[in-house]
Design a protein around this motif. Structure first.
Motif, PDB file in Angstrom:
ATOM      1  N   ILE A 179      -3.456  11.990  12.098  1.00 25.29           N
ATOM      2  CA  ILE A 179      -2.596  12.159  13.269  1.00 25.29           C
ATOM      3  C   ILE A 179      -1.147  12.215  12.817  1.00 25.29           C
ATOM      4  CG2 ILE A 179      -1.838  11.180  15.466  1.00 25.29           C
ATOM      5  CD1 ILE A 179      -4.568   9.943  15.802  1.00 25.29           C
ATOM      6  N   ILE A 180      -0.452  13.264  13.262  1.00 21.34           N
ATOM      7  CA  ILE A 180       0.947  13.484  12.920  1.00 21.34           C
ATOM      8  C   ILE A 180       1.816  13.095  14.112  1.00 21.34           C
ATOM      9  CG2 ILE A 180       2.669  15.179  12.200  1.00 21.34           C
ATOM     10  CD1 ILE A 180       0.557  14.844  10.095  1.00 21.34           C
ATOM     11  N   GLN A 181       2.810  12.252  13.864  1.00 18.55           N
ATOM     12  CA  GLN A 181       3.804  11.899  14.873  1.00 18.55           C
ATOM     13  C   GLN A 181       5.166  12.381  14.381  1.00 18.55           C
ATOM     14  OE1 GLN A 181       3.193   7.574  15.347  1.00 18.55           O
ATOM     15  NE2 GLN A 181       2.715   7.952  17.481  1.00 18.55           N
ATOM     16  N   GLY A 182       5.717  13.386  15.058  1.00 20.75           N
ATOM     17  CA  GLY A 182       6.994  13.932  14.623  1.00 20.75           C
ATOM     18  C   GLY A 182       6.885  14.541  13.252  1.00 20.75           C
ATOM     19  N   ASP A 183       7.623  13.990  12.282  1.00 23.02           N
ATOM     20  CA  ASP A 183       7.571  14.508  10.912  1.00 23.02           C
ATOM     21  C   ASP A 183       6.909  13.518   9.957  1.00 23.02           C
ATOM     22  OD1 ASP A 183       9.514  12.596  11.004  1.00 23.02           O
ATOM     23  OD2 ASP A 183      10.949  13.657   9.737  1.00 23.02           O
ATOM     24  N   LYS A 184       6.063  12.637  10.506  1.00 21.29           N
ATOM     25  CA  LYS A 184       5.389  11.628   9.693  1.00 21.29           C
ATOM     26  C   LYS A 184       3.873  11.699   9.863  1.00 21.29           C
ATOM     27  CE  LYS A 184       9.236   9.537   8.327  1.00 21.29           C
ATOM     28  NZ  LYS A 184       9.676   9.482   6.915  1.00 21.29           N
ATOM     29  N   ILE A 185       3.162  11.373   8.789  1.00 22.27           N
ATOM     30  CA  ILE A 185       1.720  11.167   8.888  1.00 22.27           C
ATOM     31  C   ILE A 185       1.519   9.735   9.371  1.00 22.27           C
ATOM     32  CG2 ILE A 185      -0.487  11.131   7.664  1.00 22.27           C
ATOM     33  CD1 ILE A 185       0.749  13.024   5.600  1.00 22.27           C
ATOM     34  N   ALA A 186       1.092   9.573  10.612  1.00 23.17           N
ATOM     35  CA  ALA A 186       0.954   8.229  11.179  1.00 23.17           C
ATOM     36  C   ALA A 186      -0.286   7.534  10.654  1.00 23.17           C
ATOM     37  CB  ALA A 186       0.912   8.303  12.703  1.00 23.17           C
ATOM     38  N   THR A 187      -1.392   8.263  10.603  1.00 20.77           N
ATOM     39  CA  THR A 187      -2.658   7.630  10.254  1.00 20.77           C
ATOM     40  C   THR A 187      -3.647   8.658   9.738  1.00 20.77           C
ATOM     41  OG1 THR A 187      -4.412   6.181  11.097  1.00 20.77           O
ATOM     42  CG2 THR A 187      -3.645   7.901  12.548  1.00 20.77           C
ATOM     43  N   ALA A 188      -4.666   8.178   9.062  1.00 24.02           N
ATOM     44  CA  ALA A 188      -5.785   9.018   8.611  1.00 24.02           C
ATOM     45  C   ALA A 188      -7.079   8.310   8.960  1.00 24.02           C
ATOM     46  CB  ALA A 188      -5.695   9.274   7.109  1.00 24.02           C
ATOM     47  N   ALA A 189      -8.167   9.064   8.958  1.00 23.62           N
ATOM     48  CA  ALA A 189      -9.500   8.525   9.258  1.00 23.62           C
ATOM     49  C   ALA A 189      -9.582   7.939  10.662  1.00 23.62           C
ATOM     50  CB  ALA A 189      -9.907   7.484   8.215  1.00 23.62           C
ATOM     51  N   SER A 190      -8.869   8.543  11.616  1.00 27.70           N
ATOM     52  CA  SER A 190      -8.915   8.073  12.998  1.00 27.70           C
ATOM     53  C   SER A 190     -10.107   8.677  13.733  1.00 27.70           C
ATOM     54  CB  SER A 190      -7.628   8.452  13.738  1.00 27.70           C
ATOM     55  OG  SER A 190      -6.546   7.685  13.285  1.00 27.70           O
ATOM     56  N   TYR A 191     -10.610   7.952  14.721  1.00 27.32           N
ATOM     57  CA  TYR A 191     -11.718   8.428  15.546  1.00 27.32           C
ATOM     58  C   TYR A 191     -11.174   9.105  16.800  1.00 27.32           C
ATOM     59  CZ  TYR A 191     -14.698   5.482  12.620  1.00 27.32           C
ATOM     60  OH  TYR A 191     -15.347   4.913  11.547  1.00 27.32           O
ATOM     61  N   LEU A 192     -11.744  10.245  17.143  1.00 31.64           N
ATOM     62  CA  LEU A 192     -11.338  10.992  18.325  1.00 31.64           C
ATOM     63  C   LEU A 192     -12.508  11.088  19.302  1.00 31.64           C
ATOM     64  CD1 LEU A 192      -9.415  14.015  16.712  1.00 31.64           C
ATOM     65  CD2 LEU A 192      -8.504  11.795  17.420  1.00 31.64           C
ATOM     66  N   PRO A 193     -12.231  11.268  20.588  1.00 30.14           N
ATOM     67  CA  PRO A 193     -13.318  11.439  21.557  1.00 30.14           C
ATOM     68  C   PRO A 193     -13.989  12.803  21.380  1.00 30.14           C
ATOM     69  CG  PRO A 193     -11.197  11.814  22.611  1.00 30.14           C
ATOM     70  CD  PRO A 193     -10.896  11.324  21.227  1.00 30.14           C
TER      71      PRO A 193
END
Length: 273
Positions: A179-193
């Motif tokens: 998940i990208i927030q603005g110009d940063k990589i916020a997180t990886a391996a996140s679960y999505l619906p």
């Protein structure tokens, strides 16, 4: 004379306490908005605001039935708010306990659009050629904090090398969404619906269904690189565009990431059609 002076002091004290009371209320509202900012709850808050406007307008125009409906919604709304906002309320209390609710986020980040776009296009093109599966979500107006918390925090600058390395098969972070927030990589391996749409082709895997799913519950823009074919697909507004060229991908990326108007190329395939 002394009595008059006493009354003046009492009046001044009341004014001061009233101002203090108002400031406290506004500050609590500010903290509440900060607590739910970046989550889906902010959209629900907008809905409540419109209900209040509807109730006021109905009362003003004398729309008895409409006003009564709004009144019932507001009467039962308190319990609904507790249920709907339960995760956000819990998060706010946790942040209050840590003292992080009072800290301001860093909003001084300056986007180098050309550099960021180049890094993203280069990494996606690299992964597509080598059939490295990838799922990258770009947060827009709708906050994705609920999904960010399901992943591994990264909070890193965007570079093509890091993007590629995260999605290399059989590494700890390759499975799930970045998940990208603005110009940063916020997180990886996140679960999505996952989307329940029957219109999604059965040949498409979990990544595509998750990409459509997040676009159905938010305004996020999502990139999918197929592990089987290396094809690049994107999702937004509940729709899926499959097998887009690198030129079309770059145009859509710039448009959705930076809200820059781009020339539409190719045709879209809507997952709901």
């Amino acid at each position: 004379m002394q009595l008059t002076h006493l009354f003046e002091n009492v009046s001044m004290l009341k004014i001061i306490t009233s101002i203090l009371d108002l400031l406290i209320v506004w500050y609590v509202i500010y903290l509440l908005i900060n607590a739910i900012k970046g989550t889906k709850a902010i959209q629900l808050l907008k809905g409540i605001f419109f209900i209040l406007i509807g109730k006021t307008v109905s009362d003003f125009l004398g729309l008895t039935t409409t006003s009564r409906i709004f009144q019932i919604v507001l009467e039962w709304g308190f319990l609904a708010i507790i249920v709907i906002f339960q995760p956000e309320l819990r998060r706010a209390l946790e942040q209050l306990g840590r003292g992080s609710l009072f800290k301001r986020g860093n909003s001084n980040s300056k986007l180098d659009k050309a550099k960021l776009t180049e890094a993203m296009v280069k990494s996606v093109q690299y992964m597509a050629k080598r059939r490295i599966g990838a799922l990258i979500v770009f947060e827009k107006e709708t906050g994705l904090q609920d999904y960010i918390e399901t992943g591994i925090p990264i909070h890193a600058d965007i570079s093509s090398e890091l993007l590629i390395n995260i999605f290399i098969p059989n590494t700890p972070l390759h499975d799930g969404a970045m998940i990208i927030q603005g110009d940063k990589i916020a997180t990886a391996a996140s679960y999505l619906p996952l989307s329940d749409s029957a219109k999604i082709q059965k040949s498409l895997g979990t990544r595509h269904r998750a990409a459509v799913g997040i676009s159905e519950v938010s305004d996020a823009f999502t990139i999918v690189v197929s592990e089987e074919t290396g094809a690049i697909s994107v999702t937004y507004n509940g729709g899926l565009r499959k097998d887009v060229s690198i030129e079309v991908f770059e145009a859509l990326l710039t448009e959705h990431w930076f809200n820059t108007e781009a020339v539409k190329k190719g045709e879209s395939t809507n997952a709901r059609e």
